[in-house]
Design a protein around this motif. Sequence first.
Motif, PDB file in Angstrom:
ATOM      1  N   ILE A 232      46.070  43.031  40.759  1.00 50.10           N
ATOM      2  CA  ILE A 232      45.948  44.408  41.238  1.00 50.10           C
ATOM      3  C   ILE A 232      46.547  45.413  40.249  1.00 50.10           C
ATOM      4  CG2 ILE A 232      45.773  43.827  43.679  1.00 50.10           C
ATOM      5  CD1 ILE A 232      48.740  44.303  43.999  1.00 50.10           C
ATOM      6  N   ARG A 233      47.118  44.926  39.159  1.00 51.66           N
ATOM      7  CA  ARG A 233      47.569  45.764  38.049  1.00 51.66           C
ATOM      8  C   ARG A 233      47.400  44.975  36.757  1.00 51.66           C
ATOM      9  NH1 ARG A 233      47.916  48.436  41.950  1.00 51.66           N
ATOM     10  NH2 ARG A 233      49.442  50.030  42.515  1.00 51.66           N
ATOM     11  N   GLN A 234      47.168  45.707  35.663  1.00 55.01           N
ATOM     12  CA  GLN A 234      47.102  45.079  34.352  1.00 55.01           C
ATOM     13  C   GLN A 234      48.364  45.348  33.539  1.00 55.01           C
ATOM     14  OE1 GLN A 234      44.646  43.031  33.678  1.00 55.01           O
ATOM     15  NE2 GLN A 234      43.564  43.548  35.578  1.00 55.01           N
ATOM     16  N   ASN A 235      49.208  46.252  34.010  1.00 54.81           N
ATOM     17  CA  ASN A 235      50.361  46.694  33.209  1.00 54.81           C
ATOM     18  C   ASN A 235      51.685  46.513  33.930  1.00 54.81           C
ATOM     19  OD1 ASN A 235      49.935  48.581  35.186  1.00 54.81           O
ATOM     20  ND2 ASN A 235      50.261  50.373  33.867  1.00 54.81           N
ATOM     21  N   ARG A 236      51.704  45.652  34.946  1.00 52.15           N
ATOM     22  CA  ARG A 236      52.934  45.459  35.742  1.00 52.15           C
ATOM     23  C   ARG A 236      53.209  43.963  35.881  1.00 52.15           C
ATOM     24  NH1 ARG A 236      56.720  48.107  37.240  1.00 52.15           N
ATOM     25  NH2 ARG A 236      56.599  48.516  39.461  1.00 52.15           N
ATOM     26  N   ASN A 237      53.327  43.265  34.725  1.00 53.06           N
ATOM     27  CA  ASN A 237      53.577  41.832  34.724  1.00 53.06           C
ATOM     28  C   ASN A 237      52.590  41.115  35.650  1.00 53.06           C
ATOM     29  OD1 ASN A 237      55.795  41.683  32.844  1.00 53.06           O
ATOM     30  ND2 ASN A 237      57.055  42.681  34.391  1.00 53.06           N
ATOM     31  N   PHE A 238      53.074  40.290  36.573  1.00 53.06           N
ATOM     32  CA  PHE A 238      52.191  39.617  37.519  1.00 53.06           C
ATOM     33  C   PHE A 238      52.179  40.432  38.814  1.00 53.06           C
ATOM     34  CE2 PHE A 238      53.215  36.380  34.501  1.00 53.06           C
ATOM     35  CZ  PHE A 238      52.065  35.613  34.399  1.00 53.06           C
ATOM     36  N   SER A 239      51.120  41.198  38.989  1.00 53.81           N
ATOM     37  CA  SER A 239      50.923  41.999  40.197  1.00 53.81           C
ATOM     38  C   SER A 239      49.658  41.499  40.858  1.00 53.81           C
ATOM     39  CB  SER A 239      50.790  43.481  39.833  1.00 53.81           C
ATOM     40  OG  SER A 239      51.978  43.973  39.251  1.00 53.81           O
ATOM     41  N   ILE A 240      49.805  40.830  42.014  1.00 56.97           N
ATOM     42  CA  ILE A 240      48.685  40.064  42.560  1.00 56.97           C
ATOM     43  C   ILE A 240      48.508  40.284  44.057  1.00 56.97           C
ATOM     44  CG2 ILE A 240      48.908  38.261  40.813  1.00 56.97           C
ATOM     45  CD1 ILE A 240      50.250  36.528  43.039  1.00 56.97           C
ATOM     46  N   LEU A 241      47.293  39.992  44.477  1.00 54.52           N
ATOM     47  CA  LEU A 241      46.951  39.821  45.878  1.00 54.52           C
ATOM     48  C   LEU A 241      46.553  38.363  46.072  1.00 54.52           C
ATOM     49  CD1 LEU A 241      45.974  40.656  48.784  1.00 54.52           C
ATOM     50  CD2 LEU A 241      43.752  41.169  47.701  1.00 54.52           C
ATOM     51  N   ALA A 242      47.131  37.719  47.057  1.00 56.59           N
ATOM     52  CA  ALA A 242      46.702  36.385  47.486  1.00 56.59           C
ATOM     53  C   ALA A 242      46.222  36.521  48.921  1.00 56.59           C
ATOM     54  CB  ALA A 242      47.849  35.388  47.397  1.00 56.59           C
ATOM     55  N   SER A 243      44.999  36.146  49.182  1.00 57.77           N
ATOM     56  CA  SER A 243      44.410  36.454  50.481  1.00 57.77           C
ATOM     57  C   SER A 243      43.478  35.352  50.956  1.00 57.77           C
ATOM     58  CB  SER A 243      43.628  37.775  50.375  1.00 57.77           C
ATOM     59  OG  SER A 243      42.930  38.056  51.563  1.00 57.77           O
ATOM     60  N   SER A 244      43.394  35.206  52.269  1.00 59.19           N
ATOM     61  CA  SER A 244      42.317  34.400  52.829  1.00 59.19           C
ATOM     62  C   SER A 244      40.996  35.089  52.476  1.00 59.19           C
ATOM     63  CB  SER A 244      42.481  34.261  54.339  1.00 59.19           C
ATOM     64  OG  SER A 244      42.585  35.521  54.949  1.00 59.19           O
ATOM     65  N   PRO A 245      39.939  34.307  52.241  1.00 59.40           N
ATOM     66  CA  PRO A 245      38.694  34.897  51.722  1.00 59.40           C
ATOM     67  C   PRO A 245      38.082  35.966  52.614  1.00 59.40           C
ATOM     68  CG  PRO A 245      38.662  32.510  51.485  1.00 59.40           C
ATOM     69  CD  PRO A 245      39.872  32.840  52.313  1.00 59.40           C
ATOM     70  N   GLY A 246      38.250  35.862  53.926  1.00 60.45           N
ATOM     71  CA  GLY A 246      37.577  36.767  54.841  1.00 60.45           C
ATOM     72  C   GLY A 246      38.050  38.195  54.789  1.00 60.45           C
ATOM     73  N   ILE A 247      39.256  38.437  54.286  1.00 63.22           N
ATOM     74  CA  ILE A 247      39.757  39.812  54.238  1.00 63.22           C
ATOM     75  C   ILE A 247      40.060  40.293  52.826  1.00 63.22           C
ATOM     76  CG2 ILE A 247      40.705  39.735  56.580  1.00 63.22           C
ATOM     77  CD1 ILE A 247      43.501  39.477  55.232  1.00 63.22           C
ATOM     78  N   SER A 248      39.850  39.464  51.828  1.00 56.88           N
ATOM     79  CA  SER A 248      40.225  39.847  50.463  1.00 56.88           C
ATOM     80  C   SER A 248      39.485  41.095  49.998  1.00 56.88           C
ATOM     81  CB  SER A 248      39.983  38.690  49.494  1.00 56.88           C
ATOM     82  OG  SER A 248      38.612  38.339  49.453  1.00 56.88           O
ATOM     83  N   ASN A 249      38.196  41.209  50.337  1.00 60.30           N
ATOM     84  CA  ASN A 249      37.430  42.377  49.899  1.00 60.30           C
ATOM     85  C   ASN A 249      37.789  43.638  50.688  1.00 60.30           C
ATOM     86  OD1 ASN A 249      36.213  41.319  52.256  1.00 60.30           O
ATOM     87  ND2 ASN A 249      34.276  42.322  51.782  1.00 60.30           N
ATOM     88  N   LEU A 250      38.481  43.477  51.820  1.00 62.55           N
ATOM     89  CA  LEU A 250      38.910  44.622  52.615  1.00 62.55           C
ATOM     90  C   LEU A 250      40.260  45.152  52.144  1.00 62.55           C
ATOM     91  CD1 LEU A 250      38.003  43.249  56.168  1.00 62.55           C
ATOM     92  CD2 LEU A 250      36.614  44.709  54.691  1.00 62.55           C
ATOM     93  N   ILE A 251      41.136  44.253  51.762  1.00 57.76           N
ATOM     94  CA  ILE A 251      42.479  44.668  51.362  1.00 57.76           C
ATOM     95  C   ILE A 251      42.557  45.055  49.892  1.00 57.76           C
ATOM     96  CG2 ILE A 251      43.234  42.292  50.921  1.00 57.76           C
ATOM     97  CD1 ILE A 251      45.442  44.980  52.445  1.00 57.76           C
ATOM     98  N   PHE A 252      41.780  44.413  49.044  1.00 57.52           N
ATOM     99  CA  PHE A 252      41.857  44.608  47.596  1.00 57.52           C
ATOM    100  C   PHE A 252      41.703  46.080  47.185  1.00 57.52           C
ATOM    101  CE2 PHE A 252      39.721  44.516  43.367  1.00 57.52           C
ATOM    102  CZ  PHE A 252      40.804  44.065  42.622  1.00 57.52           C
ATOM    103  N   PRO A 253      40.694  46.806  47.670  1.00 55.70           N
ATOM    104  CA  PRO A 253      40.548  48.218  47.222  1.00 55.70           C
ATOM    105  C   PRO A 253      41.726  49.103  47.609  1.00 55.70           C
ATOM    106  CG  PRO A 253      38.556  47.418  48.317  1.00 55.70           C
ATOM    107  CD  PRO A 253      39.606  46.421  48.574  1.00 55.70           C
TER     108      PRO A 253
END
Length: 258
Positions: A232-253
């Motif tokens: 979820i960031r390219q300039n903040r070390n490891f900045s990630i979302l880990a999600s169950s597949p059913g909601i990943s596209n809802l939370i990611f944006p």
Amino acid sequence: MTDYKRFLNDAIVMAKSAGDIHMKYFRSSEFNLQTKLNDSDVVTTADREAEKLIISIIQEKYPDHGIIAEESDPLHEDREWRWVIDPLDGTTNFSQGLPAFCVSIALEHNCNTVVGVVYAPYLGELFHAIKGEGAFLNGRKIVCGCKDKLSESVLATGMPYDKQDNPDNNIREISQVAPLVRGIRRMGSAAIDLSYVAAGFLDAYWELNLKRWDVAAGSLIAEEAGAVILPIRQNRNFSILASSPGISNLIFPLLLPS
């Protein structure tokens, strides 16, 4: 063919030995809390003793392997095989007497994680994964959740150590997500958060500005349980979302920079 199970068994032995050190100091007055970068970034005697033990075992059994560990300078980090160690993830919890803390041990081959172990000794929870072979909690296979509505989902997150100095500190993201979900939790350990996404105890987890040792083992465990891992960031070390597949596209944006 590489015997990953041998590496896994050794990682489990190291993790349980580190857990014994954790429990020796937990809720004791003898763990000697110190700060590092600021008052939010702390280390204890338990961190250092556990790391020293793990490194000594690796150097004895695998002298040609590299090591990246939170409390030590890297050792031969450019080698083909490399261990990534967080000797006590959740040190703030540990120092407060809260039970959500763990040891995280990963083994990388050419920078790809192939073995991951997360052990929470007070909780009695041992998560592990070998790449391509699934994820397990106390020896039983686990899979991530299957929800597809944010309103039914429980997520976890955390605040970066530089939250006082960097405006990209997750406050905006929490404010956007909180009204849309069933609940947000702050567990205080990235490795536990990732493992709980793997087990379906949490439906998703995100955080900014993590380090490699925070996520190496837990990310493999989550992926092997079917979770989606997205940056979820390219300039903040490891900045990630880990999600169950059913909601990943809802939370990611909702987590991308504005």
